[in-house]
Design an enzyme around this catalytic site. Structure first.
Site, mmCIF file in Angstrom:
data_model
loop_
_atom_site.group_PDB
_atom_site.id
_atom_site.type_symbol
_atom_site.label_atom_id
_atom_site.label_comp_id
_atom_site.label_asym_id
_atom_site.label_seq_id
_atom_site.Cartn_x
_atom_site.Cartn_y
_atom_site.Cartn_z
ATOM 1 N N LYS A 6 -0.587 -7.430 -3.864
ATOM 2 C CA LYS A 6 0.167 -6.299 -4.414
ATOM 3 C C LYS A 6 1.586 -6.190 -3.860
ATOM 4 O O LYS A 6 2.487 -5.718 -4.543
ATOM 5 C CB LYS A 6 -0.585 -4.994 -4.133
ATOM 6 N N ASP A 25 -1.835 3.191 -9.087
ATOM 7 C CA ASP A 25 -3.055 3.496 -8.319
ATOM 8 C C ASP A 25 -3.170 4.990 -7.993
ATOM 9 O O ASP A 25 -4.228 5.599 -8.161
ATOM 10 C CB ASP A 25 -3.070 2.716 -6.999
#
Ligand SMILES: NC(=O)c1ccc[n+]([C@@H]2O[C@H](COP(=O)([O-])OP(=O)(O)OC[C@H]3O[C@@H](n4cnc5c(N)ncnc54)[C@H](OP(=O)(O)O)[C@@H]3O)[C@@H](O)[C@H]2O)c1
Length: 379
Positions: free
Chosen positions: A100, A137
């Protein structure tokens, strides 16, 4: 790297370039001339729920598209990003552990929030072939705890306004969750604990403007903090299923550990991996640490007020040790399924497939509801 030349040769050029960078074989018959989306991670082909969720939604909406797992090591990540840039059928990808943050320098542009969080979980390929990184997220997490899940009438948390929250972990997902929480807690305080305290301290510094009461605490202070908050969130990998590889090539697993106490499992060199024997060797070397972790966690769970919610970002296993200890000591618990679906539905509808849905006249709220429902059903 996957080396079946017969498969690679007969794939369209853009797919063959992707195949050359990844470890798992792509299913040629499933691809054809379809539009493509996928997930980049260490081994998403072995554990990720995303392919079944996205492919279920593609089928339900009758879209000519497929979602593929891309297993890629750090060493070939940059080459994979270059291959994705050239892939004309690619709409976009999701990004998961451990890429990420490492993927960010290879992208062409970053959304402001992704820059702030320093992690990307969604990459869009624009019409002119640029790759742009976003992070959804945190939004997915908030939606999952504040909206009733299918089959339920009430959300996990009625309101976060004024609530004191303990966040365990300060990795990519935790940073995204912390920024989103900081916007809604108002005068509630956010306590962040991480194994490596520098990461928690730096996260607190970053959200200080939004959340002046945020504070970093040591792993050893979790016990004290957990008894004083309304919500405990595990955003660390403690409790995550499957074998994990450290950056220096050692293998371990965190599945038997609770997030409420430290975890120092044995690390076994990858060269010594021998299937079932690995598990036996790892378990006997880690047993006393697991017992100490679990004992501390049970004891703590019993002392946490019953109104405190236990929430875990992990969805594999469905009930982590942290959630099991929470449930068996009388607390409400929630795993990461709702978060994964919320952020997947958001990325599908508003981001990765938006141009395609627009073109078909399907970009409307009924389609969003359908995607959400199908993803819950195919889980
Ligand atoms: N449900 C969802 O949609 C969703 C979305 C995103 C992530 N997740 C889950 O959330 C978890 C974290 O993901 P991530 O992307 O944030 O991963 P990450 O960036 O790799 O961060 C890992 C976190 O776990 C901590 N950790 C690792 N080993 C530890 C140990 N032995 N003891 C204590 N802490 C340890 C790390 O602490 P250090 O800083 O000390 O290394 C760090 O805080 C994963 O299990 C992932 O599957 C779920």
């Amino acid at each position: 790297m996957y080396e079946s030349t017969s498969n690679a040769v007969s794939l369209p050029n853009d797919i063959a370039r992707i195949q050359a960078c990844i470890d798992n074989p792509l299913d040629r018959s499933a691809i054809g001339k379809k539009k493509i989306a996928g997930v980049i991670g260490d081994v998403p082909s072995s554990y990720s729920k995303s392919p079944s969720l996205w492919n279920g939604a593609f089928r339900a909406l009758g879209l000519d598209a497929v979602y593929l797992p891309f297993d890629v090591p750090d060493s070939r990540l940059q080459a994979l990003v270059a291959a994705l840039r050239k892939a004309e059928h690619l709409m976009g990808v999701s990004v998961t552990v451990p890429h990420k943050t490492t993927i960010m320098p290879y992208l062409d542009d970053l959304d402001e929030q992704a820059k702030q969080i320093n992690a990307v979980n969604t990459v869009l390929r624009t019409g002119d072939g640029r790759l742009v990184g976003y992070n959804t997220d945190g939004k997915g997490f908030l939606e999952s705890i504040q909206t009733p899940q299918p089959g339920q009438t009430r959300p996990f948390v009625e309101t976060l306004k004024g609530m004191d929250v303990l966040l365990i972990g300060a990795g990519g997902a935790a940073r995204s969750v912390a920024f989103s929480l900081a916007e809604v807690l108002h005068n509630g305080s956010l306590l962040i604990s991480n194994r490596t305290s520098e990461a928690a301290l730096s996260l607190v510094e970053q959200i200080r403007e939004l959340s002046p009461d945020a504070r970093a605490i040591e792993e050893g202070e979790i016990a004290q903090a957990a008894t004083r908050v309304g919500l405990i969130i595990n955003s660390s990998t403690k409790g995550q299923g499957g074998i994990r590889k450290t950056r220096d090539g050692k293998l371990t697993t965190l599945e038997p550990y609770s997030a409420l106490a430290p975890a120092n499992p044995a690390l076994i060199p990858e060269s010594e991996y021998r299937g079932a024997e690995f598990h036996r060797a790892w378990l006997s070397a880690s047993l006393s640490d697991i017992e100490a972790n679990n004992r501390a966690s049970w004891k703590l769970a019993l002392s946490i007020p019953l109104e405190t919610g236990f929430s875990d970002l992990i969805y594999h296993p469905e009930e982590t040790v942290f959630l099991r200890h929470g449930r068996l000591s009388g607390h409400r618990t929630l795993n990461g399924k709702g978060m994964l679906i919320a952020q997947a539905a958001h990325a599908f509808f508003h981001m990765i497939c938006r141009p395609y849905l627009d073109k078909l006249g399907l970009y409307h709220s009924e389609t969003y509801r359908r995607i959400f429902k199908v993803m819950f059903e195919v889980w």
